[in-house]
Design a protein around this motif. Sequence first.
Motif, short mmCIF file in Angstrom:
data_model
loop_
_atom_site.label_atom_id
_atom_site.label_comp_id
_atom_site.label_asym_id
_atom_site.label_seq_id
_atom_site.Cartn_x
_atom_site.Cartn_y
_atom_site.Cartn_z
N SER A 1 23.08 34.70 4.01
CA SER A 1 24.21 35.40 3.41
C SER A 1 23.78 36.79 2.93
O SER A 1 24.50 37.77 3.12
CB SER A 1 24.77 34.57 2.26
OG SER A 1 25.81 35.24 1.61
N PHE A 2 22.63 36.87 2.31
CA PHE A 2 22.11 38.15 1.80
C PHE A 2 21.83 39.10 2.95
O PHE A 2 22.06 40.31 2.85
CB PHE A 2 20.87 37.91 0.95
CG PHE A 2 20.37 39.11 0.20
CD1 PHE A 2 21.24 40.08 -0.28
CD2 PHE A 2 19.02 39.27 -0.06
CE1 PHE A 2 20.77 41.18 -0.99
CE2 PHE A 2 18.55 40.35 -0.76
CZ PHE A 2 19.43 41.32 -1.22
N LEU A 3 21.35 38.58 4.06
CA LEU A 3 21.07 39.41 5.23
C LEU A 3 22.34 40.10 5.73
O LEU A 3 22.28 41.20 6.27
CB LEU A 3 20.45 38.56 6.34
CG LEU A 3 19.94 39.27 7.58
CD1 LEU A 3 18.82 40.24 7.22
CD2 LEU A 3 19.45 38.28 8.61
N ASN A 4 23.48 39.47 5.53
CA ASN A 4 24.76 40.02 5.97
C ASN A 4 25.53 40.70 4.83
O ASN A 4 26.69 41.04 4.99
CB ASN A 4 25.61 38.92 6.59
CG ASN A 4 24.95 38.34 7.83
OD1 ASN A 4 24.48 39.08 8.68
ND2 ASN A 4 24.86 37.03 7.90
N CYS A 5 24.87 40.88 3.71
CA CYS A 5 25.50 41.48 2.53
C CYS A 5 25.88 42.93 2.83
O CYS A 5 25.10 43.68 3.43
CB CYS A 5 24.51 41.41 1.36
SG CYS A 5 25.03 42.25 -0.13
N GLU A 6 27.05 43.33 2.39
CA GLU A 6 27.52 44.70 2.63
C GLU A 6 26.63 45.74 1.97
O GLU A 6 26.58 46.89 2.41
CB GLU A 6 28.96 44.86 2.14
CG GLU A 6 29.11 44.70 0.63
CD GLU A 6 30.55 44.64 0.17
OE1 GLU A 6 30.81 45.10 -0.95
OE2 GLU A 6 31.40 44.14 0.92
N ASN A 7 25.92 45.37 0.93
CA ASN A 7 25.05 46.33 0.22
C ASN A 7 23.59 46.22 0.64
O ASN A 7 22.72 46.72 -0.06
CB ASN A 7 25.17 46.12 -1.29
CG ASN A 7 26.48 46.65 -1.83
OD1 ASN A 7 27.12 47.50 -1.22
ND2 ASN A 7 26.91 46.14 -2.97
N LEU A 8 23.32 45.60 1.76
CA LEU A 8 21.93 45.48 2.23
C LEU A 8 21.25 46.85 2.36
O LEU A 8 20.08 46.98 1.99
CB LEU A 8 21.87 44.71 3.54
CG LEU A 8 20.47 44.44 4.07
CD1 LEU A 8 19.66 43.61 3.08
CD2 LEU A 8 20.53 43.74 5.41
#
Length: 164
Positions: free
Chosen positions: A54-61
Amino acid sequence: LNISTENDEMSKALCKAGVLSLLTEALTCKNKASQLMILNALGSLTETEEIRKSFLNCENLPIFQAFLVDVCHLTSSSAQLQLKAIEGLYDLADNDDDWKTKFGENEELVRGLAVLGEKADGDVQLKAGQSISLLLTEDECMNRLFDQGKGMLVDRATAWLAAT
């Protein structure tokens, strides 16, 4: 957040509510103590595979990656923050090939780690070196080192030879 890290269901619920984006955005603050707490929270939340994905696809990555690059260029007075950030990077990359590739493809981050490895000492230098070694074992990352005589390793070797 501390309570949620002990409960996978609560961690997942927080992530679905957008806490990863909020935490990542909060990294832009200039308070190192706050940044350390945010890194601790992110590290705890991303211990499970589902949340890492989920974090990998986070908009703020991109904010997270830019933060990691910035941390590499801080002075040695920020060694604790540098170590925490690099440990987080290493843990994500070591536990997930998608993260490993994502970090390894970020040339600015790899260069930042190389600079940090040169100027830091102790645990920070060791973890920066371990991170580079981990990230650059992938073929697509190794290709950047040489890139037909124009890669990062060739540039560094040329500069080092010119300085000696």
